[in-house]
Write a protein that holds these residues in place. Sequence first.
Motif, PDB file in Angstrom:
ATOM      1  N   ALA A   1       0.727  -1.288  -0.025  1.00 43.56           N
ATOM      2  CA  ALA A   1       0.110  -0.144   0.041  1.00 43.56           C
ATOM      3  C   ALA A   1       0.894   1.267  -0.115  1.00 43.56           C
ATOM      4  O   ALA A   1       0.791   2.140  -0.578  1.00 43.56           O
ATOM      5  N   LEU A   2       1.842   1.246   0.841  1.00 41.27           N
ATOM      6  CA  LEU A   2       2.969   2.417   0.822  1.00 41.27           C
ATOM      7  C   LEU A   2       3.560   2.573  -0.464  1.00 41.27           C
ATOM      8  O   LEU A   2       3.739   3.808  -1.144  1.00 41.27           O
ATOM      9  N   HIS A   3       3.994   1.486  -1.062  1.00 41.46           N
ATOM     10  CA  HIS A   3       4.659   1.688  -2.490  1.00 41.46           C
ATOM     11  C   HIS A   3       3.596   2.238  -3.347  1.00 41.46           C
ATOM     12  O   HIS A   3       3.968   3.113  -4.227  1.00 41.46           O
ATOM     13  N   GLU A   4       2.431   1.898  -3.591  1.00 41.47           N
ATOM     14  CA  GLU A   4       1.542   2.390  -4.441  1.00 41.47           C
ATOM     15  C   GLU A   4       1.105   3.916  -4.117  1.00 41.47           C
ATOM     16  O   GLU A   4       0.852   4.497  -5.221  1.00 41.47           O
ATOM     17  N   ILE A   5       1.072   4.014  -2.996  1.00 39.88           N
ATOM     18  CA  ILE A   5       0.630   5.410  -2.551  1.00 39.88           C
ATOM     19  C   ILE A   5       1.850   6.276  -2.978  1.00 39.88           C
ATOM     20  O   ILE A   5       1.592   7.461  -3.679  1.00 39.88           O
ATOM     21  N   SER A   6       3.065   5.819  -2.908  1.00 35.66           N
ATOM     22  CA  SER A   6       4.313   6.602  -3.327  1.00 35.66           C
ATOM     23  C   SER A   6       4.328   6.887  -4.954  1.00 35.66           C
ATOM     24  O   SER A   6       4.688   8.015  -5.362  1.00 35.66           O
ATOM     25  N   HIS A   7       3.632   5.817  -5.433  1.00 33.41           N
ATOM     26  CA  HIS A   7       3.647   6.151  -7.214  1.00 33.41           C
ATOM     27  C   HIS A   7       2.500   7.015  -7.414  1.00 33.41           C
ATOM     28  O   HIS A   7       2.805   7.777  -8.233  1.00 33.41           O
ATOM     29  N   TRP A   8       1.271   6.878  -6.731  1.00 31.20           N
ATOM     30  CA  TRP A   8       0.507   7.926  -6.895  1.00 31.20           C
ATOM     31  C   TRP A   8       0.937   9.401  -6.639  1.00 31.20           C
ATOM     32  O   TRP A   8       0.276  10.171  -7.366  1.00 31.20           O
ATOM     33  N   SER A   9       1.422   9.627  -5.312  1.00 34.87           N
ATOM     34  CA  SER A   9       1.861  10.828  -5.265  1.00 34.87           C
ATOM     35  C   SER A   9       2.683  11.423  -5.980  1.00 34.87           C
ATOM     36  O   SER A   9       2.808  12.802  -6.042  1.00 34.87           O
ATOM     37  N   ILE A  10       3.547  10.801  -6.927  1.00 37.12           N
ATOM     38  CA  ILE A  10       4.577  11.323  -7.716  1.00 37.12           C
ATOM     39  C   ILE A  10       3.813  11.783  -8.888  1.00 37.12           C
ATOM     40  O   ILE A  10       3.917  12.564  -9.584  1.00 37.12           O
ATOM     41  N   ALA A  11       2.506  11.068  -9.365  1.00 38.60           N
ATOM     42  CA  ALA A  11       2.122  11.430 -10.772  1.00 38.60           C
ATOM     43  C   ALA A  11       1.339  12.548 -10.659  1.00 38.60           C
ATOM     44  O   ALA A  11       0.704  12.974  -9.829  1.00 38.60           O
ATOM     45  N   GLY A  12       1.490  13.302 -11.771  1.00 27.65           N
ATOM     46  CA  GLY A  12       0.494  14.479 -12.011  1.00 27.65           C
ATOM     47  C   GLY A  12      -0.658  14.223 -12.342  1.00 27.65           C
ATOM     48  O   GLY A  12      -1.269  13.068 -12.771  1.00 27.65           O
ATOM     49  N   ASP A  13      -1.409  15.402 -12.483  1.00 24.40           N
ATOM     50  CA  ASP A  13      -2.757  15.142 -13.010  1.00 24.40           C
ATOM     51  C   ASP A  13      -3.348  14.223 -14.209  1.00 24.40           C
ATOM     52  O   ASP A  13      -3.919  13.694 -14.215  1.00 24.40           O
ATOM     53  N   LYS A  14      -2.264  14.569 -15.245  1.00 25.81           N
ATOM     54  CA  LYS A  14      -2.484  13.701 -16.457  1.00 25.81           C
ATOM     55  C   LYS A  14      -2.439  12.602 -16.093  1.00 25.81           C
ATOM     56  O   LYS A  14      -3.070  11.554 -16.742  1.00 25.81           O
ATOM     57  N   ARG A  15      -1.234  11.843 -15.683  1.00 22.50           N
ATOM     58  CA  ARG A  15      -0.973  10.491 -15.270  1.00 22.50           C
ATOM     59  C   ARG A  15      -2.170   9.737 -14.391  1.00 22.50           C
ATOM     60  O   ARG A  15      -2.491   8.797 -14.531  1.00 22.50           O
ATOM     61  N   ARG A  16      -2.727  10.557 -13.606  1.00 20.62           N
ATOM     62  CA  ARG A  16      -3.733  10.098 -12.663  1.00 20.62           C
ATOM     63  C   ARG A  16      -5.084   9.776 -13.399  1.00 20.62           C
ATOM     64  O   ARG A  16      -6.059   9.328 -13.222  1.00 20.62           O
TER      65      ARG A  16
END
Length: 216
Positions: free
Chosen positions: A90-105
């Motif tokens: 969960a922490l790893h996936e949150i870290s990837h999400w936190s780096i992604a900008g609005d377009k990647r999300r």
Amino acid sequence: MHQLQLQSEVITSLHSTPDTPVYPAPVQHSAWMGLQTEAQQVEWLILHFNRWFSHLNVTLIRGNAEPEYFPATSDRPARIQFAHGFFNSALHEISHWSIAGDKRRQLADLGYWYTPDGRTAEQQQLFEQVEVKPQAIEWLFATAFGRKFRVSLDNLTGEGSDGSAFKNNVHAQVQRYLNGQTKLPRDARYFIACVCACTRDDRPLQSHEFRREMLD
């Protein structure tokens, strides 16, 4: 074959004021400190992440298989699915999400494709290059929770180095985040602030908590 892609980042200072105020209730602190099992900690993480980031229309969910990110739709929030109910996943996936900008999300799996286990030395080098920042942020998250962090080379059957250089780079990146040399992604900083309020009496993370030898 899909290759790893560098992610754009939403950044802010580690010490700046979050866009959304943090109002952790005292019961949150007590609840975390009293948890005895990883399953209980996972439930706590899901509950609180989903509260803290409800303004971004995203939810954290437990998966039964590999991790995956599902962008928001007209009738459903975005979902960060982590693997097999593991807290560290969960922490790893949150870290990837936190780096992604609005377009990647707005993209499935944040537009983040990679070659699986069994990579060549060249592919592994690219993997490590892209993973430095996410794993540095994951280390910050884990330490905020008082949990041990381990780097992941994710290439048991492939070619590549022994990981020493990667560990050096992850450690150096953490120090750059902490000393302000590199700005931390906005939502990573906010998540850390929320967690520290509930687990550390608001004590901020310090550079001495992140020593290179802790990664060996």
